[in-house]
Write an enzyme that holds these catalytic residues in place. Structure first.
Site, short mmCIF file in Angstrom:
data_model
loop_
_atom_site.label_atom_id
_atom_site.label_comp_id
_atom_site.label_asym_id
_atom_site.label_seq_id
_atom_site.Cartn_x
_atom_site.Cartn_y
_atom_site.Cartn_z
N GLU A 1 81.90 6.35 5.72
CA GLU A 1 82.12 4.59 6.38
C GLU A 1 83.44 4.26 5.67
OE1 GLU A 1 79.14 1.97 5.44
OE2 GLU A 1 77.63 3.21 6.45
N TYR B 1 83.83 2.22 10.17
CA TYR B 1 82.79 1.55 10.50
C TYR B 1 82.94 0.22 11.23
CZ TYR B 1 78.45 -0.85 9.49
OH TYR B 1 77.21 -1.55 9.69
N ASP C 1 80.01 3.85 -2.81
CA ASP C 1 81.03 3.79 -4.03
C ASP C 1 80.70 2.83 -5.22
OD1 ASP C 1 83.47 4.29 -5.09
OD2 ASP C 1 84.66 3.71 -3.76
N ASN D 1 71.27 8.02 3.12
CA ASN D 1 72.34 7.06 3.11
C ASN D 1 72.07 6.11 1.94
OD1 ASN D 1 74.72 6.15 4.68
ND2 ASN D 1 73.63 4.46 4.10
N GLU D 2 73.00 6.16 0.98
CA GLU D 2 72.99 5.30 -0.21
C GLU D 2 71.71 5.14 -0.74
OE1 GLU D 2 74.99 1.43 0.71
OE2 GLU D 2 76.96 2.48 1.30
#
Length: 474
Positions: A271, A302, A203, A160-161
């Site tokens: 999200e 989220y 993003d 995640n990220e």
């Protein structure tokens, strides 16, 4: 509070029949029901009660191991129209049968992140090679073992990220693909079915460096390894549509549609739901599920419970009860507008989309590492992949015998919702399936609620990202 939900295993249930959801598969750009072939679009919510603050060395508050809480939340989600949840941090040593079975009964799938904030249980962004070892793989394989046998496990997030800035775009991409390769090899050897593995991206588009597009291109391309290291799906954490003044163009959703139009894998929001201005109105929902965005496979709001970042749909109270927040009602109203027939209709442009061959030409930024040579599995990894994790608990669907919610739930005006229960179904839940939470909840208002104007605090750690040119604390 001890769980009061009573269960029987399918073996002991006698005449009781355990109904399992059809698993979800990947077919090029779409998620599909593995049995019927119908398109599946995620109508979801991120589900990590307590947030990352509740998952640490001294208290691993697992979101899927308390049957009482899961029954309550599943009932509220069923009324809302949710068909998918995402949980970021799970403890693979715990038993998840009750919660997984409850969500299965109401037509809700689960996407599980394999990493956690605990030491050695995630890839170190600053030095990925130092954390990519057999102990780390043993943890993520244990998560697979814990959830592989639930038919409503939709898939696993490998990270995640992990790439969330120009700096982290240098050495991290190849480690994400390596982790996906190892996960998919483990699943191939130890699961009775194929379970998709994907990635949840930040993003990030800054000063001509389109880290988002490069991340997607890097992870979806064909590296000549029979698809083992490529993502099966691509999640996007995006908070660009903020308030009723935004739109398809203002939020940049038109740019996302153009970017992902020829994606060879499913793309969805992992999200979404900007909370500034507040309260949220979720005007983006009809667009996400409308004809302009059929290239995407829905998204996850989220988040479910109110935490310090103030994105919750419900508020957990200290006495074990919960209260619906205005955002719950706003989201329910928007989800009710969804054309559910459109959700199951295949996108005509989503066929015959082959993965591009991995090449440096796919990468748009000189700041993004275009090295497609992956690190070899660390010492001990091949034995784990071949023989499996020892003593890892493997879950199974059990009969749900308690359907009535056992704890009090209150509307935003303080009135208790009576008779809240789950209704077993045999297919994915859909908005409007059960009529929605109404009566006292529908009549309630946000009067007296504290302002909810905080920017997002990401559950996986404090990192900086730039979204559409604006700095957010993620």
């Amino acid at each position: 509070m001890a769980p009061v939900v009573s269960f029987l295993t399918s073996a002991l249930a006698g005449a009781s029949v355990v109904t399992a959801l059809n698993s979800i598969a990947v077919k090029e750009q779409e998620l599909v029901d593995s049995s019927t072939g119908e398109r599946f679009v995620i109508v979801g919510v991120d589900y990590q009660p307590g947030g990352s603050q509740a998952y640490h060395d001294h208290n691993t508050q697992d979101p899927l191991s308390n049957g009482t809480v899961c029954l309550r939340d599943a009932a509220l989600m069923q009324q809302l129209g949710v068909n998918t949840i995402r949980s970021y941090n799970v403890d693979p040593t715990l038993n998840h049968d009750e919660c997984a079975s409850i969500f299965n009964d109401v037509g809700i799938y689960m996407i599980i992140d394999v990493n956690s904030p605990l030491g050695g249980q995630s890839i170190n962004q600053a030095d990925p090679s130092s954390s990519y070892d057999s102990d780390y793989l043993s943890h993520i394989f244990s998560v697979v073992e814990s959830f592989k046998s639930y038919p409503n496990t939709l898939g696993f997030f490998s990270g995640n990220e992990v790439i969330n800035s120009v700096a982290t775009a240098q050495g991290n991409p190849k480690y994400i693909r390596a982790v996906q390769r190892d996960l998919k090899n483990y699943i191939k050897n130890h699961s009775k079915r194929t379970i998709p593995v994907g990635y949840s991206a930040a993003d990030v588009r800054l000063n001509g460096n389109n880290i988002l597009q490069d991340t997607w291109n890097y992870l979806q391309c064909d590296n000549g390894d029979n698809g083992l290291s490529r993502s099966d799906f691509f999640g996007l954490n995006s908070y660009s549509w903020c308030g009723s003044e935004s739109s398809f163009q203002i939020a940049g959703y038109d740019v996302l549609v153009d970017m992902f139009d020829q994606s060879s894998i499913p793309v969805f929001f992992s999200e979404y739901g900007c909370n500034k201005p507040a309260p949220r109105v979720f005007d983006e929902v009809p667009t996400i599920y409308g004809p302009q965005m059929t290239v995407l496979s829905g998204g996850l709001v989220y988040e479910w419970t109110e935490e310090t970042d103030m994105y919750g749909l419900i508020q957990n109270n200290d006495n074990g009860t919960c209260t619906l927040l205005p955002d719950y009602m706003a989201l329910q109203g928007q989800l009710a507008k969804i054309n559910t027939t459109l959700l199951m209709t295949a996108n005509n442009t989503a066929t015959n989309l082959q993965a591009p061959k991995c090449a440096q030409s796919l990468i748009t930024s000189s700041k993004f590492d275009a090295n497609f040579t992956l690190p070899d599995p660390p010492p001990g990894a091949e034995a784990l992949i071949s023989s499996g994790v020892s003593n890892a608990p493997t879950g199974s669907i059990v009969s749900v015998t308690q359907t009535v919610v056992q704890v009090a739930v209150y509307a935003t005006n303080g009135a208790e919702l009576k008779g809240l229960k789950i209704t077993p179904v045999q297919a994915a839940n859909t908005p409007g399936n059960t009529g929605g939470v109404s009566s006292a909840a529908a009549a309630s208002t946000s009067k007296g609620m504290a302002p909810r104007m905080m920017d997002k605090a990401f559950t996986g750690g404090a990192v900086a990202a730039v979204v559409f040119g604006a700095a957010f604390a993620l």
